[in-house]
Write a protein that holds these residues in place. Structure first.
Motif, short mmCIF file in Angstrom:
data_model
loop_
_atom_site.label_atom_id
_atom_site.label_comp_id
_atom_site.label_asym_id
_atom_site.label_seq_id
_atom_site.Cartn_x
_atom_site.Cartn_y
_atom_site.Cartn_z
N UNK A 147 0.83 -1.21 0.00
CA UNK A 147 0.00 0.00 0.00
C UNK A 147 0.86 1.26 0.00
N UNK A 148 1.96 1.21 0.75
CA UNK A 148 2.87 2.36 0.76
C UNK A 148 3.54 2.54 -0.60
N UNK A 149 3.86 1.43 -1.24
CA UNK A 149 4.53 1.51 -2.54
C UNK A 149 3.63 2.14 -3.60
N UNK A 150 2.31 2.01 -3.43
CA UNK A 150 1.41 2.61 -4.40
C UNK A 150 1.47 4.14 -4.38
N UNK A 151 1.91 4.72 -3.26
CA UNK A 151 2.00 6.18 -3.17
C UNK A 151 3.32 6.73 -3.67
N UNK A 152 4.31 5.90 -3.83
CA UNK A 152 5.64 6.39 -4.19
C UNK A 152 5.67 7.17 -5.51
N UNK A 153 4.95 6.74 -6.56
CA UNK A 153 5.08 7.46 -7.84
C UNK A 153 4.43 8.84 -7.88
N UNK A 154 3.55 9.16 -6.91
CA UNK A 154 2.82 10.41 -7.03
C UNK A 154 2.72 11.20 -5.73
N UNK A 155 3.37 10.78 -4.67
CA UNK A 155 3.20 11.42 -3.37
C UNK A 155 3.66 12.87 -3.38
#
Length: 428
Positions: A147-155
Motif C-alpha cells: 500500500x505504501x509503494x502505491x503512493x511512491x510514484x505520485x506522493x
C-alpha cells in the motif's frame, strides 16, 4: 647500576606506533587522508548531478507556470523548498555540520522531514517510507508495504498540490479583497466613462484608491506570513499575526529590501506581459495558427523567467526568516514556548538556544530607542510606497495592453505564479 646495564632503546617505527594505538585512533589516523580525499572526490562528482537536477527542476517549474493548475504545484514546491532552506541555514549554525551531511540530519527527523531539493512527482526517501515502523514500533507487513509503494510514484505531486492550494487560499484571504475592489473600480470607471455618467465619475477613482490601500496593507504582512506558513508546514501559521509581525520588526530593513526586490523583478514581467500589444504590425500577415504558436512559445519563455524570479525572492525571504526567528528569541520578544512546535523541535534537535539579552536603561538607551522609532517609521513609509509602485505598474500595463480579470486578480510573484495571457478568441 652502571650504564652498561641499561638496555639500548631503538626508536619505534611508525607502524609499531600505529599498532599500539587504540582501534579508534588508528582508524582516524590512517583513514583521515583517505576520507578527506574521498569526500572531496564525492563533492566533485556531485556538482554535475546537482546542476542537472536544478536544470530539470527549473525547466519543469517554468512549464508548470504556463498553466493554472501547474502554478498551484509550483507554489507548493517553492514552499517546501523554503522549508528546506531555513532548516539548512540553522543546521549550518549548529555542531551537526561537522558531524554529517544535511541529508543525514534530515533523515534523522523522520521520513517526512524537509529536503534541500524537493521532488516534483516521486516520494522522498522511498526506502525509509517503505520500511518505517508503525506507531507501536512493529515492522510493516507485506500488505502495508504494498500500500505504501502505491503512493511512491505520485506522493510529492499530491504534496505540492496540497501545500500550494493551502498557501494560495490563505494569500487570497488577505489580498483578494483589495484585488476585487481594484478590478471593480477599473471596470466601473471605464463603463461609466463610456456611458457619460458624470454624477458617478468619482466612484471609480475613489474605489480604486481604496482597493490599492487595502492591497498595500495586506502586502506589508503577506510575504513574511507566506514564508512562516511554508517553514512550519501549517496553514494556521499564516494567521499568527503577533509572531509574524515581530519577525517583520526584527528584520525590518532587509524586509524593505525584499519588498523592493519583488517590485523590481516584477517590472520585467509586466513588460513581457504588455509587449504582445505591439506585435500587431509584425504578425499582420500571419495566420491565426501561426500567431497562436508564436504566443505559446513566447509565454513559455516568460513562464520560465517567472519561475526563476520566484525562486530569487523566495530564497531571500527564507534567509530573512531564519535570522528573524533567532533575533526575536535573542531580544526576548518571543519565548521558546511561544514558537510553533515545528520550530521548537528543529531548534532542540540542533541544540540552538539563543539567550535573551536586555539592554540596560539609561540615557544611551533612550537615545537609541528614539532614533530607532524614527528609523522604523521611515521604513514603514518607504515600504508603503514600494508596494504602491508594485500596484501602479499594473495600472500602466492595463492602459497599454488590457487583460480582463487576471491582471488585477492575480499578481504572479505573490499569488498564482501563472503566466499565460493568450487571448481566448485566439485559443478557440
Amino acid at each position: 647500576m652502571n650504564s652498561a646495564s641499561i638496555p639500548e632503546v631503538q626508536p619505534a617505527e611508525p607502524q609499531a606506533v600505529l599498532q599500539a594505538l587504540p582501534a579508534a585512533s588508528v582508524s582516524k589516523t590512517v583513514l583521515s587522508g583517505r576520507s578527506g580525499s574521498k569526500s572531496a572526490g564525492t563533492a566533485l562528482w556531485q556538482w554535475p548531478l546537482v546542476f542537472l537536477g536544478w536544470c530539470w527542476r527549473i525547466l519543469a517549474g517554468g512549464l508548470l507556470c504556463f498553466s493554472l493548475v501547474g502554478s498551484i504545484l509550483v507554489t507548493g514546491w517553492t514552499y517546501r523548498w523554503m522549508q528546506g532552506l531555513v532548516l539548512r541555514g540553522w543546521w549550518k549554525r549548529s555542531r551537526f555540520r561537522q558531524e554529517g551531511s544535511f541529508e543525514d540530519f534530515c533523515a534523522s527527523l523522520g521520513h517526512d522531514a524537509p529536503v534541500g531539493r524537493p521532488r516534483w512527482v516521486l516520494q522522498e526517501r522511498m526506502r525509509m517510507v517503505l520500511n518505517r515502523s508503525d506507531a507501536v514500533g512493529r515492522q510493516p507487513s507485506t500488505v502495508r508495504r504494498i500500500l505504501r509503494a502505491l503512493r511512491l510514484p505520485w506522493h510529492s505531486l499530491w504534496l505540492n498540490f496540497k501545500i500550494g492550494f493551502q498557501g494560495l487560499f490563505c494569500t487570497y484571504l488577505l489580498t483578494g479583497l483589495g484585488c476585487l475592489i481594484m478590478l471593480f473600480s477599473w471596470e466601473f470607471g471605464w463603463l461609466n466613462s463610456f456611458n457619460k455618467g458624470y454624477e458617478q465619475a468619482l466612484i471609480g477613482p475613489l474605489t480604486g484608491l481604496l482597493g490599492i490601500f487595502v492591497f498595500i496593507v495586506a502586502m506589508v504582512y503577506v510575504p513574511m506570513a507566506q514564508v512562516h506558513q511554508a517553514v512550519t508546514g501549517d496553514y494556521h501559521a499564516f494567521f499568527d499575526i503577533r509572531f509574524v509581525w515581530r519577525l517583520i520588526r526584527a528584520r525590518l530593513s532587509v524586509y524593505v529590501i525584499l519588498a523592493a526586490l519583488i517590485t523590481l523583478i516584477s517590472l520585467p514581467l509586466e513588460i513581457l506581459k504588455t509587449a504582445p500589444a505591439f506585435f500587431g504590425d509584425w504578425t499582420e500577415s500571419w495566420s491565426d495558427a501561426e500567431v497562436l504558436k508564436m504566443l505559446q512559445n513566447y509565454y513559455l519563455i516568460c513562464a520560465l523567467v517567472l519561475f526563476v524570479s520566484l525562486l530569487i525572492w523566495r530564497w531571500l525571504g527564507a534567509r530573512i526568516y531564519q535570522s528573524a526567528v533567532l533575533k526575536v528569541l535573542e531580544r526576548g520578544w518571543v519565548t521558546r514556548m511561544e514558537l510553533h512546535p515545528t520550530l521548537v523541535n528543529w531548534l532542540d534537535r540542533l541544540d540552538i538556544f539563543p539567550v535573551p539579552t536586555l539592554e540596560s536603561a539609561g540615557l544611551t538607551y533612550l537615545v537609541k530607542s528614539g532614533s530607532r522609532s524614527v528609523y522604523r517609521r521611515t521604513l514603514y513609509v518607504l515600504l508603503f510606497f514600494i508596494w504602491f509602485g508594485f500596484v501602479a505598474k499594473v495600472y500602466v500595463g492595463q492602459f497599454l495592453n488590457y487583460h480582463p480579470f487576471e491582471a488585477f486578480m492575480n499578481h504572479p510573484l505573490v499569488q498564482f505564479p501563472h503566466f499565460n495571457y493568450i487571448p481566448s478568441d485566439l485559443k478557440s
